[in-house]
Design an enzyme around this catalytic site. Sequence first.
Site, PDB file in Angstrom:
ATOM      1  N   CYS A  48       5.351  67.879   7.502  1.00 14.59           N
ATOM      2  CA  CYS A  48       6.400  67.007   8.027  1.00 14.59           C
ATOM      3  C   CYS A  48       7.114  67.746   9.156  1.00 14.59           C
ATOM      4  O   CYS A  48       7.509  68.904   8.989  1.00 14.59           O
ATOM      5  CB  CYS A  48       7.374  66.649   6.909  1.00 14.59           C
ATOM      6  SG  CYS A  48       8.837  65.773   7.500  1.00 14.59           S
ATOM      7  N   ASP A  55       1.972  67.474   4.048  1.00 10.70           N
ATOM      8  CA  ASP A  55       1.377  66.143   3.956  1.00 10.70           C
ATOM      9  C   ASP A  55      -0.109  66.370   3.734  1.00 10.70           C
ATOM     10  O   ASP A  55      -0.767  67.004   4.558  1.00 10.70           O
ATOM     11  CB  ASP A  55       1.583  65.350   5.250  1.00 10.70           C
ATOM     12  CG  ASP A  55       3.005  64.865   5.427  1.00 10.70           C
ATOM     13  OD1 ASP A  55       3.638  64.515   4.413  1.00 10.70           O
ATOM     14  OD2 ASP A  55       3.479  64.825   6.575  1.00 10.70           O
ATOM     15  N   VAL A  70     -20.802  65.807  16.160  1.00 12.21           N
ATOM     16  CA  VAL A  70     -19.898  66.945  16.035  1.00 12.21           C
ATOM     17  C   VAL A  70     -20.539  67.971  15.103  1.00 12.21           C
ATOM     18  O   VAL A  70     -21.151  67.612  14.088  1.00 12.21           O
ATOM     19  CB  VAL A  70     -18.496  66.525  15.536  1.00 12.21           C
ATOM     20  CG1 VAL A  70     -18.523  66.020  14.114  1.00 12.21           C
ATOM     21  CG2 VAL A  70     -17.503  67.663  15.687  1.00 12.21           C
ATOM     22  N   GLU A  71     -20.462  69.232  15.474  1.00 16.33           N
ATOM     23  CA  GLU A  71     -20.967  70.311  14.626  1.00 16.33           C
ATOM     24  C   GLU A  71     -19.953  70.490  13.498  1.00 16.33           C
ATOM     25  O   GLU A  71     -18.757  70.619  13.742  1.00 16.33           O
ATOM     26  CB  GLU A  71     -21.118  71.584  15.463  1.00 16.33           C
ATOM     27  CG  GLU A  71     -21.942  72.675  14.815  1.00 16.33           C
ATOM     28  CD  GLU A  71     -21.168  73.458  13.787  1.00 16.33           C
ATOM     29  OE1 GLU A  71     -21.760  73.790  12.740  1.00 16.33           O
ATOM     30  OE2 GLU A  71     -19.974  73.735  14.004  1.00 16.33           O
ATOM     31  N   LEU A  72     -20.435  70.451  12.239  1.00 17.08           N
ATOM     32  CA  LEU A  72     -19.540  70.355  11.085  1.00 17.08           C
ATOM     33  C   LEU A  72     -18.636  71.566  10.875  1.00 17.08           C
ATOM     34  O   LEU A  72     -17.476  71.404  10.497  1.00 17.08           O
ATOM     35  CB  LEU A  72     -20.335  70.061   9.818  1.00 17.08           C
ATOM     36  CG  LEU A  72     -20.890  68.645   9.733  1.00 17.08           C
ATOM     37  CD1 LEU A  72     -21.666  68.460   8.436  1.00 17.08           C
ATOM     38  CD2 LEU A  72     -19.788  67.613   9.841  1.00 17.08           C
ATOM     39  N   GLN A  89       2.193  61.559  10.207  1.00 15.58           N
ATOM     40  CA  GLN A  89       0.880  61.168   9.688  1.00 15.58           C
ATOM     41  C   GLN A  89       0.161  60.236  10.660  1.00 15.58           C
ATOM     42  O   GLN A  89      -1.035  60.408  10.944  1.00 15.58           O
ATOM     43  CB  GLN A  89       1.052  60.496   8.326  1.00 15.58           C
ATOM     44  CG  GLN A  89       1.645  61.421   7.290  1.00 15.58           C
ATOM     45  CD  GLN A  89       2.126  60.695   6.047  1.00 15.58           C
ATOM     46  OE1 GLN A  89       2.174  59.471   5.981  1.00 15.58           O
ATOM     47  NE2 GLN A  89       2.496  61.473   5.039  1.00 15.58           N
ATOM     48  N   GLU A  90       0.885  59.264  11.187  1.00 15.99           N
ATOM     49  CA  GLU A  90       0.296  58.296  12.120  1.00 15.99           C
ATOM     50  C   GLU A  90      -0.179  58.981  13.397  1.00 15.99           C
ATOM     51  O   GLU A  90      -1.210  58.608  13.969  1.00 15.99           O
ATOM     52  CB  GLU A  90       1.325  57.206  12.460  1.00 15.99           C
ATOM     53  CG  GLU A  90       1.791  56.398  11.264  1.00 15.99           C
ATOM     54  CD  GLU A  90       2.925  57.039  10.451  1.00 15.99           C
ATOM     55  OE1 GLU A  90       3.432  56.359   9.556  1.00 15.99           O
ATOM     56  OE2 GLU A  90       3.296  58.212  10.708  1.00 15.99           O
TER      57      GLU A  90
END
Length: 131
Positions: A48, A55, A70-72, A89-90
């Site tokens: 937060c 969060d 994407v390479e993991l 969060q958004e």
Amino acid sequence: MSDKYQQRRFDIYGYEKIDTEVLEAIPYEYPEKNTVVEYITEEFSSVCPWTGLPDTAKLTIRYIPHQKLVELKSLKYYLTSYRNVGILQEHAVNRILDDLVKLLEPKFMEVIGEFHERGGISTKVVARYEK
């Protein structure tokens, strides 16, 4: 009685700690197909921006690749870089979408953050991109 928690804060880092440089793309050999790729982690965390409290979320990244995947390992390091970043969060979900779209240029991408309950409210954020 004073609120002893009012002045307490944890370390909160700014957006500059989000490590986009670690992200790597690898070639995708089937660009003519509409294959859906989905990555899920239960380990996403940020903090937060006001309190520094964590969060945590289940994060789902779903996309239809065009030329790149994407390479993991790089994705894991990138997501882990959010750990002490103060971000709503958004905003986190939209930032992840923007960074991955910039890297991969997919046909479609969706990032879903299902944030665990805090203060009696859980949050689900869905951000989408379509070419």
